[in-house]
Design a protein around this motif. Structure first.
Motif, PDB file in Angstrom:
ATOM      1  N   ARG A  41      14.939  77.292 -15.713  1.00 32.88           N
ATOM      2  CA  ARG A  41      14.681  78.911 -15.306  1.00 32.88           C
ATOM      3  C   ARG A  41      13.258  79.200 -15.256  1.00 32.88           C
ATOM      4  O   ARG A  41      12.490  78.823 -16.088  1.00 32.88           O
ATOM      5  N   ASP A  42      13.060  80.036 -14.217  1.00 32.04           N
ATOM      6  CA  ASP A  42      11.612  80.659 -14.009  1.00 32.04           C
ATOM      7  C   ASP A  42      10.688  79.429 -14.051  1.00 32.04           C
ATOM      8  O   ASP A  42       9.357  79.483 -14.548  1.00 32.04           O
ATOM      9  N   GLY A  43      10.894  78.168 -13.547  1.00 33.79           N
ATOM     10  CA  GLY A  43       9.992  77.142 -13.582  1.00 33.79           C
ATOM     11  C   GLY A  43       9.849  75.901 -14.487  1.00 33.79           C
ATOM     12  O   GLY A  43       9.175  75.098 -14.668  1.00 33.79           O
ATOM     13  N   TRP A  44      10.699  76.240 -15.663  1.00 28.87           N
ATOM     14  CA  TRP A  44      10.689  75.228 -16.700  1.00 28.87           C
ATOM     15  C   TRP A  44      11.880  75.008 -17.533  1.00 28.87           C
ATOM     16  O   TRP A  44      12.835  75.807 -17.420  1.00 28.87           O
ATOM     17  N   ARG A  46      14.528  74.787 -20.608  1.00 28.93           N
ATOM     18  CA  ARG A  46      14.648  75.291 -21.553  1.00 28.93           C
ATOM     19  C   ARG A  46      15.140  74.556 -22.892  1.00 28.93           C
ATOM     20  O   ARG A  46      16.024  73.731 -22.702  1.00 28.93           O
ATOM     21  N   VAL A  84      11.281  72.521  -8.836  1.00 30.62           N
ATOM     22  CA  VAL A  84      10.478  73.714  -8.460  1.00 30.62           C
ATOM     23  C   VAL A  84      10.044  73.564  -7.245  1.00 30.62           C
ATOM     24  O   VAL A  84       9.752  74.559  -6.329  1.00 30.62           O
ATOM     25  N   GLU A  89      10.217  78.620  -7.567  1.00 30.00           N
ATOM     26  CA  GLU A  89      10.311  78.904  -9.356  1.00 30.00           C
ATOM     27  C   GLU A  89      11.215  79.402  -9.762  1.00 30.00           C
ATOM     28  O   GLU A  89      11.697  79.207 -11.016  1.00 30.00           O
ATOM     29  N   PHE A  90      11.744  80.399  -9.046  1.00 27.92           N
ATOM     30  CA  PHE A  90      12.924  81.156  -9.604  1.00 27.92           C
ATOM     31  C   PHE A  90      14.504  80.801  -9.308  1.00 27.92           C
ATOM     32  O   PHE A  90      15.474  81.550  -9.597  1.00 27.92           O
ATOM     33  N   GLU A  92      17.152  78.608 -10.341  1.00 25.66           N
ATOM     34  CA  GLU A  92      18.027  78.129 -11.532  1.00 25.66           C
ATOM     35  C   GLU A  92      18.480  76.651 -11.379  1.00 25.66           C
ATOM     36  O   GLU A  92      19.085  76.620 -10.178  1.00 25.66           O
ATOM     37  N   ASP A 289      18.848  85.452 -24.180  1.00 24.05           N
ATOM     38  CA  ASP A 289      17.924  85.255 -23.087  1.00 24.05           C
ATOM     39  C   ASP A 289      16.442  84.949 -23.664  1.00 24.05           C
ATOM     40  O   ASP A 289      15.924  84.111 -23.172  1.00 24.05           O
ATOM     41  N   SER A 293      13.735  81.154 -24.579  1.00 20.06           N
ATOM     42  CA  SER A 293      12.451  81.188 -23.907  1.00 20.06           C
ATOM     43  C   SER A 293      11.415  80.843 -25.351  1.00 20.06           C
ATOM     44  O   SER A 293      10.135  80.445 -25.013  1.00 20.06           O
TER      45      SER A 293
END
Length: 296
Positions: A41-44, A46, A84, A89-90, A92, A289, A293
Motif C-alpha cells: 500500500r502506498d508503495g511499500w 506492510r 510499484v 505507487e497507489f 494496492e 490503518d 504503517s
C-alpha cells in the motif's frame, strides 16, 4: 488488469507465464509448506518484520530449514519495487511469500534438486472482494472446527498456529458459509470457544477495550492483530487476550475479522443476529490503518 509478478528468493524477476514449480513439489502434491500474505500500500509492503517472524515460527513447526530473513526481506523489496514501477505507487498489491519442502525425494541420480526447499514470491492485484468487505463488512456463521482448545499442546502435529499451505478445509468452510447465505466463518472449539476465521483473527471491541482469543488455544497469531494491539496500547486502549464465547460477541460493541490484506472487516451479523454499528467503528478502522504503517 495488472500482470502478476513472480520473484525468486535471490531477487530475480521471472516471467510469470513460464512454468516455475515442479509437478512433484510437495507444496503441490501434499501442501507441505508455509506462506505469508502481505499488503502493498502506498508503495511499500506492510508489517514485513511481523510476517518474517511468523514465517520463521511456522518453518520451525514444520521442521523446515530456518528462512534467511535478510534474503526474504531483500526479495520483498524487489517484488514491491517491481509492482510499484509497473502499476504506480497507489495501486494496492497482494504479496505472497511461499516456502515449501521442495521436490519429492527420488532414487539417487533421479533428480539432483530433490529435497531442496522451494521459495518464491508473487504479487497480484487485491481482489474486488477485499474492497467490498472493507466497505460493507461481512455476515458470519460459526462452525465447529472439531478440536478442543488444548489440542495444540496435546497434538502438535496438527500444526495449529502455523500458516501452512494446507488450506482445503478452510476453503471448504467458506464454501459452506456461502452456500448458506453467509460471507465468512468464525471457527469455534468443541467446547464452544471462539477461535479464528479461516483467513482472519477475531477482535471484539468492548468500550475502549480490544479483546481477542489467546494464541495458546490453537490459533494462528495474527500479524495485523499484533500490530493493532501494540498501537492501541500506546494510545490508551485496553487490550486483552482471553477465551471468548459466541454470546460475548453478541454483547460486544462491535466485532471484527482482521487480516493482512482486507485489514478490518466488521461483522454485520453473527449466525443471523444483526450486530450494532457504533461510533467506535470508524475509530477502530482508523486504528488498524495506522497500525500497519508503524512497522515497515
Amino acid at each position: 488488469m495488472s500482470q502478476s509478478i513472480l520473484v525468486s528468493l535471490d531477487g530475480t524477476v521471472l516471467d510469470p507465464e513460464v512454468p516455475f514449480l515442479h509437478a512433484d513439489d510437495l507444496a503441490a502434491v501434499r501442501g507441505d509448506g508455509i506462506f505469508e500474505t502481505l499488503l502493498i500500500r502506498d508503495g511499500w509492503a506492510r508489517c514485513v518484520t511481523l510476517h518474517l517472524q511468523r514465517l520463521a515460527r511456522s518453518a520451525e513447526m514444520l521442521d523446515l530449514p530456518e528462512p534467511d530473513a535478510e534474503k526474504w526481506r531483500s526479495a520483498i523489496e524487489v517484488a514491491t519495487r517491481t509492482w510499484v514501477d509497473r502499476n504506480g505507487e497507489f495501486a494496492e498489491g497482494l504479496l505472497r511469500l511461499v516456502y515449501s519442502r521442495g521436490r519429492e525425494a527420488h532414487p539417487a541420480g533421479a533428480g539432483a534438486e530433490s529435497g531442496a526447499p522451494t521459495a518464491y514470491l508473487t504479487v497480484g492485484p487485491v481482489a474486488e472482494r477485499v474492497v467490498a468487505v472493507r466497505a460493507n463488512g461481512v455476515s458470519v456463521i460459526t462452525l465447529d472446527r472439531g478440536y478442543s482448545i488444548d489440542v495444540a499442546d496435546a497434538a502438535p502435529w496438527q500444526l495449529l498456529g502455523a500458516k501452512t499451505l494446507s488450506y482445503a478445509t478452510n476453503m471448504a468452510a467458506l464454501r459452506h458459509a456461502a452456500d448458506n447465505g453467509y460471507d465468512d466463518v468464525i471457527y469455534v472449539s468443541s467446547e464452544g470457544a471462539i477461535l479464528e476465521g479461516p483467513r482472519s483473527t477475531v477482535v471484539a471491541v468492548m468500550g475502549k477495550t480490544l479483546v481477542t482469543p489467546p494464541a495458546e488455544i490453537g490459533i494462528l497469531p495474527g500479524t495485523t492483530q499484533v500490530a493493532t494491539f501494540a498501537l492501541a496500547a500506546e494510545e490508551g486502549w485496553q487490550t486483552e487476550t482471553r477465551v471468548l464465547r459466541p454470546a460475548d460477541l453478541l454483547e460486544a460493541d462491535s466485532v471484527w475479522l482482521i487480516s493482512s490484506v482486507p485489514l478490518a472487516a466488521r461483522v454485520t451479523a453473527l449466525n443471523g443476529h444483526p450486530l450494532p454499528v457504533t461510533e467506535v467503528c470508524q475509530d477502530f478502522i482508523d486504528l488498524v490503518d495506522r497500525a500497519i504503517s508503524a512497522d515497515r
